[in-house]
Enzyme design. Sequence first.
Site, short mmCIF file in Angstrom:
data_model
loop_
_atom_site.label_atom_id
_atom_site.label_comp_id
_atom_site.label_asym_id
_atom_site.label_seq_id
_atom_site.Cartn_x
_atom_site.Cartn_y
_atom_site.Cartn_z
N GLU A 135 0.87 -1.19 0.00
CA GLU A 135 0.00 0.00 0.00
C GLU A 135 0.90 1.23 0.00
O GLU A 135 1.86 1.29 0.77
CB GLU A 135 -0.88 -0.03 1.27
CG GLU A 135 -1.59 1.28 1.54
CD GLU A 135 -2.47 1.25 2.80
OE1 GLU A 135 -2.89 0.16 3.24
OE2 GLU A 135 -2.72 2.34 3.35
N GLU A 140 -2.51 11.82 2.94
CA GLU A 140 -3.29 11.38 4.09
C GLU A 140 -3.08 12.36 5.24
O GLU A 140 -1.98 12.84 5.48
CB GLU A 140 -2.88 9.96 4.52
CG GLU A 140 -3.86 9.35 5.51
CD GLU A 140 -3.68 7.84 5.66
OE1 GLU A 140 -2.59 7.34 5.35
OE2 GLU A 140 -4.64 7.18 6.11
#
Length: 394
Positions: A135, A140
């Site tokens: 990932e 974020e």
Amino acid sequence: MKYTLSALTALSLQSQLVRGAYNLVREYSGQNFFTGWDYYGSYDNLTNGDVVWVNQSLATTDQLAFVNGAGNAIIKVDNTSFVPYNDKRDSVRITTEDYFPVGSVFIIDAAHLPYGCSVWPSFWTKGPNWPIGGEIDIIEGVNQMTFNQMALHTQDGCTASPPSDQISSTTLTNCSAVAGCTVAEKQPNSFGAGFASAGGGVWATQFDESGIYIWFWTRSSVPSSINSSTTSVDPSTWGAPTAGYPASTCNITNFFTEQQLVLDITLCGDWAGEASVYQDTCPGSTPANASSCYLDNVINNGTSAYANAYFEISYIKAFNVDGTIVGPSGTASVSPASATAEPPAGSSSASSSSGSSGSGSNTAAGSNGAAAAWGAVLVPTVLALAVGVSALLA
Ligand SMILES: *[C@@H]1O[C@H](CO)[C@@H](O)[C@H](O)[C@H]1NC(C)=O
Ligand SMILES: *[C@@H]1O[C@H](CO)[C@@H](O)[C@H](O)[C@H]1NC(C)=O
Ligand SMILES: *[C@@H]1O[C@H](CO)[C@@H](O)[C@H](O)[C@H]1NC(C)=O
Ligand SMILES: *[C@@H]1O[C@H](CO)[C@@H](O)[C@H](O)[C@H]1NC(C)=O
Ligand SMILES: *[C@@H]1O[C@H](CO)[C@@H](O)[C@H](O)[C@H]1NC(C)=O
Ligand SMILES: *[C@@H]1O[C@H](CO)[C@@H](O)[C@H](O)[C@H]1NC(C)=O
Ligand SMILES: *[C@@H]1O[C@H](CO)[C@@H](O)[C@H](O)[C@H]1NC(C)=O
Ligand SMILES: *[C@@H]1O[C@H](CO)[C@@H](O)[C@H](O)[C@H]1NC(C)=O
């Protein structure tokens, strides 16, 4: 998936590839932005957030995913509904139907990112068997954080060893630990209100055998070679990355499969809603407890909490060294785009999209007329791939 025959011809160009140049294979932008994504259609059962990631029909009718008057994609949290205690608020999580293998570059140009107390957005990538297959968290952040945090998440055995010229700060190095191996952005205006008031910015992510590298440019610093009409990129011209994960301590081809792109916004949950995190990044409610994030924001009408809980995206583009995309089945490789950075002398530009007749289908630079015109002899391996593609088309 719909691929035209000229896509097969483009496969034949693989032998001409110059490593280092990455060519456009998929573009999500404008009126076609939302073509080629799957909508989650369930509550957040991944990060314990207080949202329902709605299906496509609800996202569309409730205008949680739409193209605005400026031609940008909006992906947002519902800020018009009254949410009673114990209910969740509607939001969106979308995942590309296509998978992009090692040897790809992803670019996102955004004018606004979701922010505000309880808001936890991300632009990230994952493999088909996630969490196995790696990932990459490109964008974020939570609550009122003022900087972006990047990370990798992998199986055990991958660690971050930042290159000496990395711009930002490596904060955790173990990529298989729960938090992943994180890098905190040091350049200004990478998240929150600052990002928006600076006019947004651009991230480029190189997903390569040699490592994973992320660049961030605030609007005024975006290289002129990266713009809405760019069809080929060369990361070697971009200077030091803001985050770097060299393959020396994380063998990319061992830890990462092909990746899908994901855009999502959740509320509260494992990061934004954790009491100490909420306390630090949404000061005011003292002392915060495990329910503060939810009680203070998610319930009731949400109008003040979620006015900024939206992505506004000009485009997302995927580039690849071989012109390769892996189809949703994961079984066939096709090349819907033109394939070389340097067209043979005399050929027309690779930038025009001549594939579909302009209605609906979003094949980016796919089915490129120029690629077909360059022509080349199909070699046996390409024929084998072509059989796979025919099966996919059938
Ligand atoms: C989450 O919900 C979806 C849809 O119901 C389901 O397919 C998936 O298996 C669930 N995932 C987890 C981790 O529970
Ligand atoms: C979308 O979700 C809504 C709310 O759960 C549901 O009523 C509707 O039937 C769903 N639509 C489709 C096409 O699945
Ligand atoms: C990384 O974290 C995982 C999970 O906590 C742990 O099993 C592993 O030993 C750690 N690796 C290193 C190098 O510390
Ligand atoms: C856009 O980028 C391309 C290269 O990717 C470059 O040739 C072109 O000049 C750029 N356009 C503008 C307006 O800067
Ligand atoms: C990654 O591991 C494979 C074998 O598992 C090896 O062939 C390859 O050279 C390694 N790559 C790097 C960059 O070390
Ligand atoms: C938790 O904090 C909220 C305010 O953020 C408050 O309304 C609630 O009563 C608190 N809950 C408990 C169990 O202390
Ligand atoms: C909900 O919004 C209305 C305005 O539409 C406002 O008057 C009211 O105070 C809000 N209620 C809550 C609980 O936030
Ligand atoms: C809801 O969010 C949108 C942005 O997505 C914003 O323009 C609008 O003002 C918000 N509505 C309210 C009532 O705050």
